[in-house]
Design an enzyme around this catalytic site. Structure first.
Site, PDB file in Angstrom:
ATOM      1  N   PHE A  82       0.824  -1.216   0.000  1.00 14.96           N
ATOM      2  CA  PHE A  82       0.000   0.000   0.000  1.00 14.96           C
ATOM      3  C   PHE A  82       0.857   1.265   0.000  1.00 14.96           C
ATOM      4  O   PHE A  82       0.427   2.315  -0.442  1.00 14.96           O
ATOM      5  CB  PHE A  82      -0.873   0.063   1.271  1.00 14.96           C
ATOM      6  CG  PHE A  82      -1.944  -0.983   1.352  1.00 14.96           C
ATOM      7  CD1 PHE A  82      -1.806  -2.093   2.174  1.00 14.96           C
ATOM      8  CD2 PHE A  82      -3.104  -0.847   0.608  1.00 14.96           C
ATOM      9  CE1 PHE A  82      -2.809  -3.052   2.259  1.00 14.96           C
ATOM     10  CE2 PHE A  82      -4.110  -1.801   0.692  1.00 14.96           C
ATOM     11  CZ  PHE A  82      -3.965  -2.898   1.510  1.00 14.96           C
ATOM     12  N   SER A 126      -5.362   1.825  -8.913  1.00 12.65           N
ATOM     13  CA  SER A 126      -6.486   2.762  -8.823  1.00 12.65           C
ATOM     14  C   SER A 126      -7.219   2.871 -10.142  1.00 12.65           C
ATOM     15  O   SER A 126      -6.624   2.750 -11.215  1.00 12.65           O
ATOM     16  CB  SER A 126      -5.935   4.140  -8.414  1.00 12.65           C
ATOM     17  OG  SER A 126      -6.908   5.139  -8.579  1.00 12.65           O
ATOM     18  N   TYR A 151       0.541  11.096 -10.213  1.00 10.87           N
ATOM     19  CA  TYR A 151       0.071  10.024  -9.313  1.00 10.87           C
ATOM     20  C   TYR A 151      -0.515   8.879 -10.153  1.00 10.87           C
ATOM     21  O   TYR A 151      -0.114   7.726 -10.014  1.00 10.87           O
ATOM     22  CB  TYR A 151      -0.993  10.544  -8.337  1.00 10.87           C
ATOM     23  CG  TYR A 151      -1.804   9.432  -7.743  1.00 10.87           C
ATOM     24  CD1 TYR A 151      -3.108   9.180  -8.182  1.00 10.87           C
ATOM     25  CD2 TYR A 151      -1.262   8.587  -6.781  1.00 10.87           C
ATOM     26  CE1 TYR A 151      -3.831   8.128  -7.677  1.00 10.87           C
ATOM     27  CE2 TYR A 151      -1.994   7.538  -6.264  1.00 10.87           C
ATOM     28  CZ  TYR A 151      -3.283   7.309  -6.720  1.00 10.87           C
ATOM     29  OH  TYR A 151      -4.002   6.258  -6.231  1.00 10.87           O
ATOM     30  N   LYS A 155       0.747   4.693 -11.026  1.00 10.10           N
ATOM     31  CA  LYS A 155      -0.036   3.450 -10.932  1.00 10.10           C
ATOM     32  C   LYS A 155       0.042   2.689 -12.253  1.00 10.10           C
ATOM     33  O   LYS A 155       0.185   1.465 -12.285  1.00 10.10           O
ATOM     34  CB  LYS A 155      -1.494   3.761 -10.572  1.00 10.10           C
ATOM     35  CG  LYS A 155      -1.677   4.323  -9.179  1.00 10.10           C
ATOM     36  CD  LYS A 155      -1.095   3.385  -8.121  1.00 10.10           C
ATOM     37  CE  LYS A 155      -1.226   3.945  -6.725  1.00 10.10           C
ATOM     38  NZ  LYS A 155      -0.573   3.083  -5.710  1.00 10.10           N
TER      39      LYS A 155
HETATM   40  C1  WQD Z   1     -14.848  12.618  -5.542  1.00  6.44           C
HETATM   41  C2  WQD Z   1     -15.879  13.582  -6.090  1.00  6.44           C
HETATM   42  C3  WQD Z   1     -14.995  15.739  -6.689  1.00  6.44           C
HETATM   43  C4  WQD Z   1     -13.979  17.068  -2.687  1.00  6.44           C
HETATM   44  C5  WQD Z   1      -9.261  10.469  -5.995  1.00  6.44           C
HETATM   45  C6  WQD Z   1      -8.103   9.838  -6.717  1.00  6.44           C
HETATM   46  C7  WQD Z   1      -8.263   8.341  -6.705  1.00  6.44           C
HETATM   47  C8  WQD Z   1      -8.393   7.868  -5.282  1.00  6.44           C
HETATM   48  C9  WQD Z   1      -9.608   8.542  -4.636  1.00  6.44           C
HETATM   49  C10 WQD Z   1      -6.235   7.323  -4.403  1.00  6.44           C
HETATM   50  C11 WQD Z   1     -15.338  14.387  -7.276  1.00  6.44           C
HETATM   51  C12 WQD Z   1     -16.009  15.852  -5.552  1.00  6.44           C
HETATM   52  C13 WQD Z   1     -14.416  16.289  -3.738  1.00  6.44           C
HETATM   53  C14 WQD Z   1     -14.670  18.259  -2.359  1.00  6.44           C
HETATM   54  C15 WQD Z   1     -16.206  17.838  -4.145  1.00  6.44           C
HETATM   55  N1  WQD Z   1      -7.231   8.190  -4.532  1.00  6.44           N
HETATM   56  N2  WQD Z   1     -15.512  16.680  -4.438  1.00  6.44           N
HETATM   57  N3  WQD Z   1     -15.765  18.601  -3.106  1.00  6.44           N
HETATM   58  O1  WQD Z   1     -11.061  12.563  -7.279  1.00  6.44           O
HETATM   59  O2  WQD Z   1     -12.732  10.635  -7.533  1.00  6.44           O
HETATM   60  O3  WQD Z   1     -10.436  10.173  -6.692  1.00  6.44           O
HETATM   61  O4  WQD Z   1      -9.359   9.961  -4.680  1.00  6.44           O
HETATM   62  O5  WQD Z   1      -6.166   6.181  -4.761  1.00  6.44           O
HETATM   63  O6  WQD Z   1      -7.123   7.757  -7.300  1.00  6.44           O
HETATM   64  O7  WQD Z   1      -8.122  10.269  -8.068  1.00  6.44           O
HETATM   65  O8  WQD Z   1     -12.031  11.397  -5.249  1.00  6.44           O
HETATM   66  O9  WQD Z   1     -13.030  12.204  -3.165  1.00  6.44           O
HETATM   67  O10 WQD Z   1     -11.367  13.699  -4.381  1.00  6.44           O
HETATM   68  O11 WQD Z   1     -13.638  13.362  -5.331  1.00  6.44           O
HETATM   69  O12 WQD Z   1     -17.198  18.154  -4.802  1.00  6.44           O
HETATM   70  O13 WQD Z   1     -14.317  19.013  -1.408  1.00  6.44           O
HETATM   71  O14 WQD Z   1     -16.193  14.545  -5.075  1.00  6.44           O
HETATM   72  O15 WQD Z   1     -15.189  16.794  -7.615  1.00  6.44           O
HETATM   73  O16 WQD Z   1     -16.418  14.562  -8.174  1.00  6.44           O
HETATM   74  P1  WQD Z   1     -11.604  11.269  -6.786  1.00  6.44           P
HETATM   75  P2  WQD Z   1     -12.471  12.707  -4.442  1.00  6.44           P
END
Ligand code: WQD
Length: 341
Positions: A82, A126, A151, A155
């Site tokens: 991890f 991921s 990032y 992967k």
């Molecule tokens: C999810 C949705 C945002 C924060 C990332 C990485 C992925 C994995 C998980 C590591 C999106 C929206 C978010 C906020 C919002 N990480 N959002 N307001 O971007 O899908 O994935 O994290 O392995 O590899 O890419 O996850 O939780 O950041 O966002 O509206 O304050 O929530 O726009 O649509 P994401 P997230």
């Protein structure tokens, strides 16, 4: 008792996997450099299982230290890897940190495993490797798109490194698990997600807003071509994810070591929008979340969720917990951490 190394085992997904490994009868050694986790997580694990795993504070970027570890623990039968940096935005600002921390460490681990008579390796990957998918749900043979961040690139490159290594070192079997969006916490609230600083991810930002640490959640865009205009993701409970790792490990331990490399999507197979996640939180917590609609976030894909057929049929694993279960556990954990009733 088979000995399993879990790198990054004090992290969010790592700690939940350590718990499941111990409860399934494995002896666990954790390597962690504590750069994005706390030594207190060992106590949380012990609270749940009664056993604190063996722990080695070690930075996998130290090639000599990695080699020394495998001399000291020469009876490790499987490795679940991890340990890595995982903030998309940070990786854009500091690519070399990500290439060093996510790839050098992988090479050093594989160099040690390739010296063993047999080795089993599970890689934390991921869904980010898919970028903006051409069709949904996404299967494992969907095209890997040009990475949208260093990032995500680590992967993609990481999977290629493992594939090439398994071709040469046939005593090494490996599985890459492509997570969708891990959320939630152990039902006991003894372990959970501990983001350092301002959370980048949606669910910890929601729970910290409700706990009063953050003023207001910004919903990054509601003008996307989705049912309610907000992005869609496949939110999978971290405990389902942990169970999948143990199922994958058993598959490796029970198979003949012949250089086999497999890839599996780990998701629920269901997409949920940002607004649906907020609604789920409000339902399970009884809280009214303070949020506003804000401009889109650079790099966000519109919608992504998994086709879980291969994991269901080949791995023999299926997610069982719901979005409400995950949001309820995340809130219970947040309240525990903040000392709220
Ligand atoms: C999810 C949705 C945002 C924060 C990332 C990485 C992925 C994995 C998980 C590591 C999106 C929206 C978010 C906020 C919002 N990480 N959002 N307001 O971007 O899908 O994935 O994290 O392995 O590899 O890419 O996850 O939780 O950041 O966002 O509206 O304050 O929530 O726009 O649509 P994401 P997230």
């Amino acid at each position: 008792m088979k000995k399993i190394l879990v790198t990054g085992g004090l992290g969010f997904i790592g700690s939940h996997t350590v718990v499941e490994l111990q409860q399934q009868g494995f002896e666990v050694i954790v390597i962690d450099n504590l750069s994005n986790s706390s030594i207190d997580v060992l106590d949380g694990i012990k609270e749940i299982t009664g056993v604190a795993p063996l722990f080695e504070e070690l930075d996998l970027r130290d090639k000599e230290a990695v080699s020394h570890f495998f001399k000291k623990y020469d009876d490790v039968e499987g490795v679940i890897h991890f340990a890595a940096s995982k903030a998309v935005g940070e990786s854009v600002q500091n690519p070399l940190l990500y290439y060093e921390n996510n790839l050098n460490t992988l090479v050093y681990l594989l160099q040690e495993l390739s010296k063993k008579d047999s080795a089993n390796f599970i890689f934390s990957s991921s869904c980010t490797v898919y970028g903006e998918p051409d069709s949904l749900p996404i299967t494992e043979d969907a095209p890997v798109k040009p990475a949208q961040s260093p990032y995500g690139n680590t992967k993609q490159i990481g999977e290629e490194i493992i594939k090439d290594t398994c071709k040469v070192y046939e005593k090494l079997n490996a599985i890459s698990l492509r997570y969708f969006n891990p959320i939630g916490a152990h039902e006991s609230a003894s372990i959970g997600e501990l983001p350092l600083g301002v959370p980048q991810n949606l669910v910890p930002f929601i729970t910290q807003t409700a706990a009063g640490l953050r003023e207001q959640l910004s919903v990054f865009g509601d003008d996307y071509p989705t049912a309610d205009g907000t992005n869609v993701r496949d939110y999978i409970h971290v405990f389902d994810l942990a169970k999948a790792h143990v199922v994958a490990l058993k598959r490796l331990l029970e198979s003949k070591n012949d250089g086999n490399f497999e890839i599996f999507n780990l998701g629920t197979g269901t997409g949920s929008s940002v607004l649906e996640v907020i609604k789920s939180f409000e339902k399970v917590s009884g809280e009214n979340l303070n949020y506003k609609i804000a401009p889109r976030r650079e790099g966000d894909v519109i919608a992504v969720y998994a086709d879980t057929t291969k994991a269901n049929e080949v791995l023999g694993w299926k997610s069982e917990l719901t979005l409400d279960d995950a949001m309820s556990s995340a809130w219970k954990w947040e309240k525990k951490v903040r000392g709220l009733s």
